[in-house]
Design a protein around this motif. Structure first.
Motif, PDB file in Angstrom:
ATOM      1  N   ASN A  35      63.500 -57.938  44.631  1.00  0.00           N
ATOM      2  CA  ASN A  35      63.770 -56.699  45.338  1.00  0.00           C
ATOM      3  C   ASN A  35      64.320 -56.985  46.738  1.00  0.00           C
ATOM      4  N   LEU A  36      63.769 -57.989  47.397  1.00  0.00           N
ATOM      5  CA  LEU A  36      64.248 -58.384  48.720  1.00  0.00           C
ATOM      6  C   LEU A  36      65.649 -58.980  48.633  1.00  0.00           C
ATOM      7  N   GLU A  37      65.854 -59.880  47.680  1.00  0.00           N
ATOM      8  CA  GLU A  37      67.145 -60.554  47.547  1.00  0.00           C
ATOM      9  C   GLU A  37      68.275 -59.593  47.183  1.00  0.00           C
ATOM     10  N   TRP A  38      68.044 -58.691  46.242  1.00  0.00           N
ATOM     11  CA  TRP A  38      69.117 -57.873  45.697  1.00  0.00           C
ATOM     12  C   TRP A  38      69.210 -56.468  46.273  1.00  0.00           C
ATOM     13  N   PRO A  44      57.174 -55.197  46.693  1.00  0.00           N
ATOM     14  CA  PRO A  44      57.292 -55.183  45.233  1.00  0.00           C
ATOM     15  C   PRO A  44      57.696 -53.793  44.757  1.00  0.00           C
ATOM     16  N   THR A  45      58.209 -53.730  43.557  1.00  0.00           N
ATOM     17  CA  THR A  45      58.548 -52.469  42.915  1.00  0.00           C
ATOM     18  C   THR A  45      58.130 -52.569  41.465  1.00  0.00           C
ATOM     19  N   ASP A  46      58.289 -51.520  40.703  1.00  0.00           N
ATOM     20  CA  ASP A  46      57.843 -51.566  39.318  1.00  0.00           C
ATOM     21  C   ASP A  46      58.909 -52.073  38.362  1.00  0.00           C
ATOM     22  N   VAL A  47      60.173 -51.689  38.588  1.00  0.00           N
ATOM     23  CA  VAL A  47      61.241 -52.089  37.678  1.00  0.00           C
ATOM     24  C   VAL A  47      62.548 -52.243  38.446  1.00  0.00           C
ATOM     25  N   LEU A  48      63.315 -53.241  38.062  1.00  0.00           N
ATOM     26  CA  LEU A  48      64.660 -53.456  38.587  1.00  0.00           C
ATOM     27  C   LEU A  48      65.615 -53.575  37.410  1.00  0.00           C
ATOM     28  N   SER A  49      66.808 -53.058  37.598  1.00  0.00           N
ATOM     29  CA  SER A  49      67.849 -53.162  36.570  1.00  0.00           C
ATOM     30  C   SER A  49      69.053 -53.864  37.161  1.00  0.00           C
ATOM     31  N   PHE A  50      69.599 -54.801  36.395  1.00  0.00           N
ATOM     32  CA  PHE A  50      70.759 -55.562  36.823  1.00  0.00           C
ATOM     33  C   PHE A  50      71.856 -55.415  35.772  1.00  0.00           C
ATOM     34  N   PRO A  51      72.775 -54.477  35.981  1.00  0.00           N
ATOM     35  CA  PRO A  51      73.847 -54.262  35.002  1.00  0.00           C
ATOM     36  C   PRO A  51      74.814 -55.441  34.963  1.00  0.00           C
ATOM     37  N   GLN A  52      75.231 -55.786  33.771  1.00  0.00           N
ATOM     38  CA  GLN A  52      76.202 -56.865  33.595  1.00  0.00           C
ATOM     39  C   GLN A  52      77.590 -56.323  33.283  1.00  0.00           C
ATOM     40  N   ASN A  53      77.700 -55.013  33.169  1.00  0.00           N
ATOM     41  CA  ASN A  53      78.988 -54.402  32.825  1.00  0.00           C
ATOM     42  C   ASN A  53      79.694 -53.842  34.060  1.00  0.00           C
ATOM     43  N   GLU A  54      79.365 -54.409  35.221  1.00  0.00           N
ATOM     44  CA  GLU A  54      79.999 -54.033  36.477  1.00  0.00           C
ATOM     45  C   GLU A  54      80.498 -55.299  37.165  1.00  0.00           C
ATOM     46  N   GLY A  55      81.406 -55.127  38.084  1.00  0.00           N
ATOM     47  CA  GLY A  55      81.857 -56.248  38.901  1.00  0.00           C
ATOM     48  C   GLY A  55      83.034 -56.994  38.316  1.00  0.00           C
ATOM     49  N   ASP A  56      83.359 -58.119  38.965  1.00  0.00           N
ATOM     50  CA  ASP A  56      84.567 -58.894  38.659  1.00  0.00           C
ATOM     51  C   ASP A  56      84.617 -59.463  37.246  1.00  0.00           C
ATOM     52  N   PHE A  57      83.477 -59.806  36.669  1.00  0.00           N
ATOM     53  CA  PHE A  57      83.483 -60.503  35.387  1.00  0.00           C
ATOM     54  C   PHE A  57      82.873 -59.682  34.251  1.00  0.00           C
ATOM     55  N   ALA A  58      82.826 -58.379  34.429  1.00  0.00           N
ATOM     56  CA  ALA A  58      82.196 -57.495  33.444  1.00  0.00           C
ATOM     57  C   ALA A  58      82.838 -57.623  32.068  1.00  0.00           C
ATOM     58  N   GLU A  59      84.125 -57.847  32.017  1.00  0.00           N
ATOM     59  CA  GLU A  59      84.829 -57.903  30.729  1.00  0.00           C
ATOM     60  C   GLU A  59      84.503 -59.165  29.932  1.00  0.00           C
ATOM     61  N   LEU A  60      83.913 -60.165  30.550  1.00  0.00           N
ATOM     62  CA  LEU A  60      83.611 -61.413  29.845  1.00  0.00           C
ATOM     63  C   LEU A  60      82.526 -61.234  28.783  1.00  0.00           C
ATOM     64  N   HIS A  61      81.594 -60.376  29.040  1.00  0.00           N
ATOM     65  CA  HIS A  61      80.478 -60.156  28.110  1.00  0.00           C
ATOM     66  C   HIS A  61      80.276 -58.665  27.931  1.00  0.00           C
ATOM     67  N   SER A  62      81.219 -58.007  27.315  1.00  0.00           N
ATOM     68  CA  SER A  62      81.160 -56.555  27.181  1.00  0.00           C
ATOM     69  C   SER A  62      79.995 -56.083  26.325  1.00  0.00           C
ATOM     70  N   ASP A  63      79.411 -56.980  25.523  1.00  0.00           N
ATOM     71  CA  ASP A  63      78.269 -56.588  24.687  1.00  0.00           C
ATOM     72  C   ASP A  63      76.935 -56.727  25.424  1.00  0.00           C
ATOM     73  N   VAL A  64      76.946 -57.288  26.633  1.00  0.00           N
ATOM     74  CA  VAL A  64      75.725 -57.458  27.412  1.00  0.00           C
ATOM     75  C   VAL A  64      75.613 -56.305  28.400  1.00  0.00           C
TER      76      VAL A  64
END
Length: 130
Positions: A35-38, A44-64
């Motif tokens: 939570n501090l880093e990102w 602390p928090t209860d849940v964090l989400s890190f989308p992989q379908n955003e940013g410069d390399f999103a198209e590399l793993h479109s199924d993730v």
């Protein structure tokens, strides 16, 4: 096993069967670090989400779709009348919805996200009652 079963129902209800979501169950210390880093939030928090379908390399793993990180300690602390299993499930649903672009910054968004959470819970209850 229960989390895997519930995750499968969540995937179907959220229409992400063709996507990959990584779920990490961690301590408060670890989620605090993330939570501090990102997010720059020194707690602390209860849940964090890190989308992989955003940013410069999103198209590399479109199924993730992304990663959902859940603090088991925080889930246990805040669960109130829910079982720990249900609280973790709620956090997983919430995290997946964030990966799908839902937010709760504005009241209208909060209502939409809660409605979607309830719709997915209904799907879970229906599946578990079979």
């Amino acid at each position: 096993g229960w989390l895997r079963k519930r995750a499968a129902v969540i995937s179907t209800a959220a229409d992400i069967d063709d996507s990959e979501v990584c779920v990490l169950l961690v301590s408060n210390q670890r989620i605090h670090e993330l939570n501090l880093e990102w997010r720059g939030m020194d707690k602390p928090t209860d849940v964090l989400s890190f989308p992989q379908n955003e940013g410069d390399f999103a198209e590399l793993h479109s199924d993730v779709l992304g990663d959902v990180v859940i603090s088991l300690e925080q889930a246990d602390h805040q669960r109130s009348e829910r079982t720990l299993m249900d609280e973790v499930t709620h956090l997983l649903i919430h995290g997946v919805l964030h990966l799908l672009g839902h937010d709760h910054a504005e009241a209208v968004d909060t209502r939409a996200m809660r409605a979607e959470e309830e719709r997915i819970w209904s799907a879970l209850r229906a599946e578990e009652s079979k």
